[in-house]
Design a protein around this motif. Structure first.
Motif, PDB file in Angstrom:
ATOM      1  N   SER A 258      39.623  42.039  32.724  1.00 45.99           N
ATOM      2  CA  SER A 258      40.003  42.364  33.759  1.00 45.99           C
ATOM      3  C   SER A 258      39.838  41.597  34.976  1.00 45.99           C
ATOM      4  N   ARG A 259      40.671  40.387  35.376  1.00 46.32           N
ATOM      5  CA  ARG A 259      40.343  39.777  36.322  1.00 46.32           C
ATOM      6  C   ARG A 259      40.562  40.672  37.729  1.00 46.32           C
ATOM      7  N   TRP A 312      35.133  47.097  36.635  1.00 45.34           N
ATOM      8  CA  TRP A 312      34.154  46.718  37.640  1.00 45.34           C
ATOM      9  C   TRP A 312      33.378  47.782  38.325  1.00 45.34           C
ATOM     10  N   LEU A 313      32.299  47.159  38.744  1.00 43.65           N
ATOM     11  CA  LEU A 313      31.397  48.245  39.087  1.00 43.65           C
ATOM     12  C   LEU A 313      30.813  47.681  40.560  1.00 43.65           C
ATOM     13  N   LEU A 352      34.987  50.655  40.760  1.00 37.00           N
ATOM     14  CA  LEU A 352      35.881  50.314  41.773  1.00 37.00           C
ATOM     15  C   LEU A 352      37.214  50.414  40.524  1.00 37.00           C
ATOM     16  N   GLN A 353      38.268  50.995  41.476  1.00 32.70           N
ATOM     17  CA  GLN A 353      39.687  51.128  40.934  1.00 32.70           C
ATOM     18  C   GLN A 353      40.440  50.372  41.875  1.00 32.70           C
ATOM     19  N   ASP A 354      41.845  50.181  41.062  1.00 32.92           N
ATOM     20  CA  ASP A 354      42.675  49.130  41.776  1.00 32.92           C
ATOM     21  C   ASP A 354      43.150  49.841  43.107  1.00 32.92           C
ATOM     22  N   LYS A 376      41.466  44.374  44.190  1.00 33.71           N
ATOM     23  CA  LYS A 376      42.805  44.377  43.597  1.00 33.71           C
ATOM     24  C   LYS A 376      42.589  44.022  42.210  1.00 33.71           C
ATOM     25  N   LEU A 377      43.336  44.719  41.298  1.00 32.71           N
ATOM     26  CA  LEU A 377      43.193  44.341  39.824  1.00 32.71           C
ATOM     27  C   LEU A 377      44.292  43.342  39.406  1.00 32.71           C
ATOM     28  N   GLY A 378      44.387  42.770  38.263  1.00 32.23           N
ATOM     29  CA  GLY A 378      45.470  42.294  37.597  1.00 32.23           C
ATOM     30  C   GLY A 378      46.137  40.831  38.509  1.00 32.23           C
ATOM     31  N   ASN A 379      47.107  40.516  38.257  1.00 33.02           N
ATOM     32  CA  ASN A 379      47.762  39.112  38.659  1.00 33.02           C
ATOM     33  C   ASN A 379      48.386  39.675  40.295  1.00 33.02           C
TER      34      ASN A 379
END
Length: 380
Positions: A258-259, A312-313, A352-354, A376-379
């Motif tokens: 996950s970017r 992600w931590l 960490l969460q989106d 933020k996660l994703g595109n």
């Protein structure tokens, strides 16, 4: 076995107060134990692990005399089972959205070693006005690790192994699958008038699924994915299902590495695990921030990608003024800061969460933030 009341706290906020039901047929000792256990697990979920947006918030637990009282947030919206009857079932886009949210909540519980054991539509609230957010509200059956002993059997939703007194991570997966199947719009229009608990007994026979999942319900453009995921989740043999919620969620959303992205003022940073899995943030770090008042450390926090869990931590590296996360109105302290007892030591890592807001340095009493970065996660 319990009674729930809608109440207001001293600030006028609506809350739910749960207490044992003395008129229940169950022994009062068992009822009290169930409520105390629910309070213990919810307190741990929110106070130790930072909570989850699809899990009801713990507020307080105490006693009036010998009567235990559990106070939870009041979740606006409707009971999911009732909403499905009213609407005839969820359309594929809404249904997939709800399925992912519930799978994410289940993955969270399984990562911290908890089995829910009663994952059904009547234990979920839905908020149609809030992008169909769903919230899991009942935790009275939660156990740690592999579950054994007495459990509530719900025809159609309960997996076959429950009859043997066994329950596994894959058993929760089965209940997730039955829940999702029961809330999607049925292909047979006559079933749309039925409650989920009646629908599911038409879909699942003692030998397994009556037909392919997407022949029973409308999967829309998610047919290929949902057909595979639901078929595997609802396999009568617990050993052939997804082993837990994490594996289920990953299959459902096809999680790759996950970017992630960080935003601050007009700046944007890309966190790419394929290039660098650990990033330090501070005055002089991988990501350097202006610090006119001197509240940040040279290396204030570290954000790290963990490949095993695909998370992600974040951890504080021993700062003076602390680090926190703002998430759905909650202020989750990663580290309070060493303040007057420095030097500090690195904190524990926190997921960490989106959509999280990362607070670098905050005032000790009022918790006023100094610098806030958006994660933020994703595109993007």
């Amino acid at each position: 076995m319990g009674i729930a009341y809608l109440a207001e706290d001293r600030g006028g906020r609506k809350v739910v107060v749960k207490q044992p039901n003395p008129g229940s047929n169950a022994p009062i000792d068992l009822i009290v134990e169930k409520l105390e256990s629910e309070a213990e697990f919810l307190r741990e979920i929110w106070n130790k692990y930072g909570g989850h947006p699809n899990i009801v918030k713990f507020i307080d637990f105490g006693h009036i005399g010998a009567t235990p009282l559990l106070v939870e947030e009041y979740v606006e919206g409707e009971n999911l089972a009732d909403y499905v009857v009213k609407t005839g079932g969820l359309d594929p886009d809404v249904g997939y959205n709800v399925a992912v949210q519930l799978a994410d909540a289940l993955a969270f519980l399984h990562r911290i070693g908890m089995l829910h054991r009663d994952f059904t539509p009547d234990n979920v609230r839905i908020q149609p006005y809030n992008n169909y957010r769903v919230v899991l509200i009942d935790f009275g059956t939660v156990e740690r690790g592999k579950g054994q002993g007495t459990q509530v059997v719900k025809p159609g939703f309960s997996p076959p192994e429950i009859v043997r007194g066994e329950f596994y991570g894959s058993s929760d997966v089965y209940m997730w699958g039955a829940t999702v199947l029961s809330i999607l719009r049925p292909r047979n229009a006559q079933l749309a008038r039925l409650a989920p608990q009646r629908r599911i007994t038409r879909y699942i026979t003692p030998r397994g699924l009556a037909d392919g999942p997407c022949n029973l319900v409308d999967c829309g453009r998610y047919e290929r994915k949902l057909s595979h995921v639901l078929s595997k989740a609802l396999d009568p043999d617990y050993r052939k299902r997804f082993s837990d919620g994490v594996e289920l969620r990953n299959a459902l959303v096809q999680v790759a590495r996950s970017r992630a992205y960080l935003f601050y003022n007009n700046h944007k940073w890309v966190l790419d695990p394929d290039k660098k899995a650990t990033v330090a943030i501070g005055k002089r770090a991988d990501i350097s921030l202006d610090d006119p008042y001197g509240y940040l450390e040279e290396r204030h926090v570290e954000i790290k990608y963990d490949e095993g869990s695909d998370m992600w931590l974040i951890r504080d590296l021993g700062s003076v003024n602390g680090t926190a996360i703002r998430r759905y109105g909650n202020f989750i302290v990663v580290s309070p800061g060493c303040r007057r007892t420095c030097p500090g030591t690195p904190s524990r890592t926190v997921e960490l969460q989106d959509g999280d807001e990362i607070v670098l340095a905050f005032s000790e009493v009022l918790r006023l933030p100094y610098i806030v970065l958006k994660f933020k996660l994703g595109n993007v």
